[in-house]
Design an enzyme around this catalytic site. Structure first.
Site, PDB file in Angstrom:
ATOM      1  N   ARG A 295     -62.630  49.948  11.410  1.00  0.00           N
ATOM      2  CA  ARG A 295     -63.794  50.685  10.936  1.00  0.00           C
ATOM      3  C   ARG A 295     -63.495  52.046  10.311  1.00  0.00           C
ATOM      4  NH1 ARG A 295     -67.443  48.636  15.987  1.00  0.00           N
ATOM      5  NH2 ARG A 295     -65.350  48.178  16.761  1.00  0.00           N
TER       6      ARG A 295
ATOM      7  N   LYS B 214     -54.333  42.934   9.605  1.00  0.00           N
ATOM      8  CA  LYS B 214     -54.715  42.041  10.702  1.00  0.00           C
ATOM      9  C   LYS B 214     -55.720  41.021  10.188  1.00  0.00           C
ATOM     10  CE  LYS B 214     -58.087  42.220  13.576  1.00  0.00           C
ATOM     11  NZ  LYS B 214     -59.100  42.563  14.594  1.00  0.00           N
TER      12      LYS B 214
ATOM     13  N   LYS C 206     -55.724  35.757  19.845  1.00  0.00           N
ATOM     14  CA  LYS C 206     -55.755  35.847  21.314  1.00  0.00           C
ATOM     15  C   LYS C 206     -55.765  34.471  21.965  1.00  0.00           C
ATOM     16  CE  LYS C 206     -58.298  40.235  21.117  1.00  0.00           C
ATOM     17  NZ  LYS C 206     -58.494  40.276  19.650  1.00  0.00           N
TER      18      LYS C 206
ATOM     19  N   ASP D  42     -54.441  37.829  14.861  1.00  0.00           N
ATOM     20  CA  ASP D  42     -54.992  38.229  16.155  1.00  0.00           C
ATOM     21  C   ASP D  42     -56.058  37.236  16.600  1.00  0.00           C
ATOM     22  OD1 ASP D  42     -55.595  39.680  18.426  1.00  0.00           O
ATOM     23  OD2 ASP D  42     -56.942  41.059  17.375  1.00  0.00           O
TER      24      ASP D  42
ATOM     25  N   THR E 168     -60.282  46.691  24.716  1.00  0.00           N
ATOM     26  CA  THR E 168     -60.749  48.078  24.661  1.00  0.00           C
ATOM     27  C   THR E 168     -62.259  48.189  24.839  1.00  0.00           C
ATOM     28  OG1 THR E 168     -60.828  47.934  22.244  1.00  0.00           O
ATOM     29  CG2 THR E 168     -58.850  48.892  23.222  1.00  0.00           C
TER      30      THR E 168
ATOM     31  N   ASP F 269     -55.166  29.032  26.173  1.00  0.00           N
ATOM     32  CA  ASP F 269     -55.424  27.594  26.269  1.00  0.00           C
ATOM     33  C   ASP F 269     -54.301  26.974  27.105  1.00  0.00           C
ATOM     34  OD1 ASP F 269     -56.378  24.932  25.672  1.00  0.00           O
ATOM     35  OD2 ASP F 269     -57.179  25.702  23.782  1.00  0.00           O
TER      36      ASP F 269
END
Length: 230
Positions: free
Chosen positions: A206, A30, A59, A57, A113, A62
């Site tokens: 992570r 990603k 998002k 990614d 999330t 617009d």
């Protein structure tokens, strides 16, 4: 089984490539707003040149024409999967789907999330909200707009499966190993649980990036995402 996408949420492209040298099992990566802002298309091309599939990614949220042009740029760059935000509305998402023209898959982000029900309700100006119902509502809009699937937490996978067409993509971030801190993501799950629920792609940052042995962590997570009982 679900595909594991390594989230390259690192300060620089050099660090991302150095990490990938230690992750020969990686198939998907990603690229988010950090690296795309700092490194841009040359890094994406370098990743594709290594045989990796890139999930961009950003998002996009617009006006329809701007989002459509961004999708074309991503398609021409060789990106495999990208995100738009479903709160941009069906007109915007439909424009994005037409611009993709089968050249890349697009998924609509539903509820991040990091949101709690209280925080999301405040953000959208409501007195209260049930997150599962909101994710389902947005997933219906995504499907009607012609996108290939959604991004949601593991908690809502079964719900979106009820409203999405068969074969739709369900991309789930917020994956943690047993005992790991959740950080700023409040709706998290194990890789096994998300896959069992019906996720097709797991975005994992992570747990791999902060591991003492990133390669071992990735292999463990890939195995967990593969070995799911029926």
């Amino acid at each position: 089984m679900a595909e594991v996408i390594v989230a390259l949420d690192l300060p620089s492209g050099a660090e991302a490539l150095e990490l990938l040298d230690r992750l020969p099992e990686a198939r998907w990566v990603k690229v988010g707003s950090i690296l795309m802002t700092r490194e841009g298309p040359p890094l994406v091309r370098a990743l594709i040149g290594r045989g990796l599939r890139v999930f961009l990614d950003l998002k996009w949220h617009d006006i329809p024409n701007t989002v459509a042009d961004a999708v074309v740029a991503a398609r021409d760059l060789g990106v495999s999967l990208a995100t738009v935000h479903s709160l941009g509305g069906e007109v915007m998402m439909s424009a994005a789907a037409r611009a993709a023209d089968g050249g890349l898959a697009l998924v609509g982000v539903t509820v991040l999330t990091s949101h709690t029900a209280v925080g999301y309700a405040e953000a959208v100006g409501r007195s209260s909200v049930e997150l599962g119902a909101e994710v389902s509502r947005l997933a219906r809009s995504v499907a009607q707009a012609g996108l290939q699937g959604v991004v949601c937490s593991s908690h809502e996978v079964a719900m979106v499966r009820d409203v999405l067409p068969e074969g739709a993509l369900v991309v789930v971030p917020g994956i943690r190993r047993a005992g790991e801190a959740t950080g700023d993501q409040v709706r998290v799950a194990r890789a096994r649980d998300a896959t069992q629920a019906g996720a097709t792609h797991l975005v994992i940052g992570r747990p791999v990036l902060q591991a003492a042995d990133p390669g071992a962590a990735l292999r463990e997570l890939q195995e967990e995402a593969t070995c799911v009982s029926s």
